[in-house]
Design a protein around this motif. Structure first.
Motif, short mmCIF file in Angstrom:
data_model
loop_
_atom_site.label_atom_id
_atom_site.label_comp_id
_atom_site.label_asym_id
_atom_site.label_seq_id
_atom_site.Cartn_x
_atom_site.Cartn_y
_atom_site.Cartn_z
N ILE A 66 0.83 -1.21 0.00
CA ILE A 66 0.00 0.00 0.00
C ILE A 66 0.86 1.26 0.00
N PHE A 67 1.88 1.28 0.85
CA PHE A 67 2.68 2.50 0.99
C PHE A 67 3.80 2.61 -0.04
N THR A 210 0.56 9.84 -2.82
CA THR A 210 -0.10 8.80 -2.02
C THR A 210 -0.10 9.15 -0.55
N TYR A 211 1.05 9.55 -0.04
CA TYR A 211 1.16 9.91 1.38
C TYR A 211 0.31 11.13 1.70
N VAL A 213 -2.49 12.06 0.18
CA VAL A 213 -3.90 11.65 0.19
C VAL A 213 -4.22 10.88 1.46
N ILE A 214 -3.34 9.94 1.84
CA ILE A 214 -3.56 9.16 3.06
C ILE A 214 -3.61 10.06 4.28
N ASN A 215 -2.71 11.02 4.35
CA ASN A 215 -2.69 11.93 5.49
C ASN A 215 -3.94 12.81 5.55
N ILE A 217 -6.91 12.09 4.34
CA ILE A 217 -8.03 11.24 4.74
C ILE A 217 -7.97 10.96 6.24
N THR A 218 -6.76 10.69 6.73
CA THR A 218 -6.58 10.40 8.15
C THR A 218 -6.96 11.60 9.01
N TRP A 240 -4.73 5.74 13.43
CA TRP A 240 -4.03 4.50 13.07
C TRP A 240 -4.10 3.48 14.17
#
Length: 240
Positions: A66-67, A210-211, A213-215, A217-218, A240
């Motif tokens: 994923i990462f 990617t990071y 977008v993940i951040n 969303i988080t 997390w």
């Protein structure tokens, strides 16, 4: 060439002994901590007991996929060729994976009860809800492990791989709870081992996006989604 251990040690530089003493001090303090604390657990010892959980290696491979997906995606074609050339090995890997998942899937009580973590929702909506989902992920695990080995393995420095893979395996399989913190340091080491290629800049940009977008969303989930636990005065949030 000197082969006598004493002679070899006597020729070592002060820098070597300084580095050696630093590593040795970490080991000594770790052993002292375990003796004084009674275990390696900091906190609730009842909930963090030693167990065998081999599928943790599979979950770790999925985390890496994923990462680090830009680096994994470029290996899809090579993996398909590998599968074509090594059908027996792949069949054996699938069979072993099925047995491991069937006999050794460990479900920690926190995984079913603590809804403040992403893993709670992933497990209860997929792994725990559909029995077949655990097995459908096996090809993904095998692909991820294939890429991890390929990224880390270096013919000119096999000593690193011979230490890294057993160390990570031992780190993971004795943990019954699925936690991102167990995966982070091994993944960072893998990431540092990735060699620069022609597509390095493009992959780094994809990785950055990617990071980001993940951040985002988080952070959005953390600040907008709240939970209320019975008996708890403060609002609980998802992280997390």
């Amino acid at each position: 060439m000197a082969t006598n251990p004493r002679r070899i040690l006597s020729t070592m530089s002060n820098r070597f002994w300084l580095n050696f003493s630093c590593y040795l001090s970490v080991l000594i303090f770790f052993i002292a901590f375990v003796i004084i604390n009674g275990s390696i657990v900091v906190g609730d010892k009842e909930a963090h007991q030693l167990s065998i959980n081999i599928p943790q290696v599979f979950y770790f491979s999925l985390f890496c996929l994923i990462f680090g997906w830009p680096y994994f995606a470029s290996e899809v074609f090579n993996f398909l060729l590998f599968v074509k050339r090594h059908k027996l090995l792949i069949t054996l890997s699938i069979s072993i994976s099925v047995l491991v998942i069937y006999f050794n899937t460990v479900v920690h009580p926190y995984l079913l009860a603590d809804n403040r973590h992403f893993i709670f929702y992933v497990w209860n909506r997929f792994y725990g809800k559909y029995w077949w989902f655990r097995y459908s992920m096996i090809p993904v695990y095998i692909f991820s492990l294939y890429v991890i080995i390929k990224l880390v393995w270096d013919k000119s420095d096999i000593s690193f791989s011979l230490v890294f893979f057993p160390a990570v395996t031992l780190l993971l399989i004795f943990q019954s709870l699925i936690e991102v913190r167990y995966f982070l340091v091994p993944y960072l080491i893998i990431r540092l081992r990735i060699q620069n290629k022609d597509s390095a800049v493009f992959n780094v940009v994809l990785e950055l996006i990617t990071y980001f977008v993940i951040n985002m969303i988080t952070f959005n989930i953390f600040f907008t989604k709240t939970l209320h636990w019975e008996g708890m005065r403060h609002v609980q949030r998802i992280i997390w």
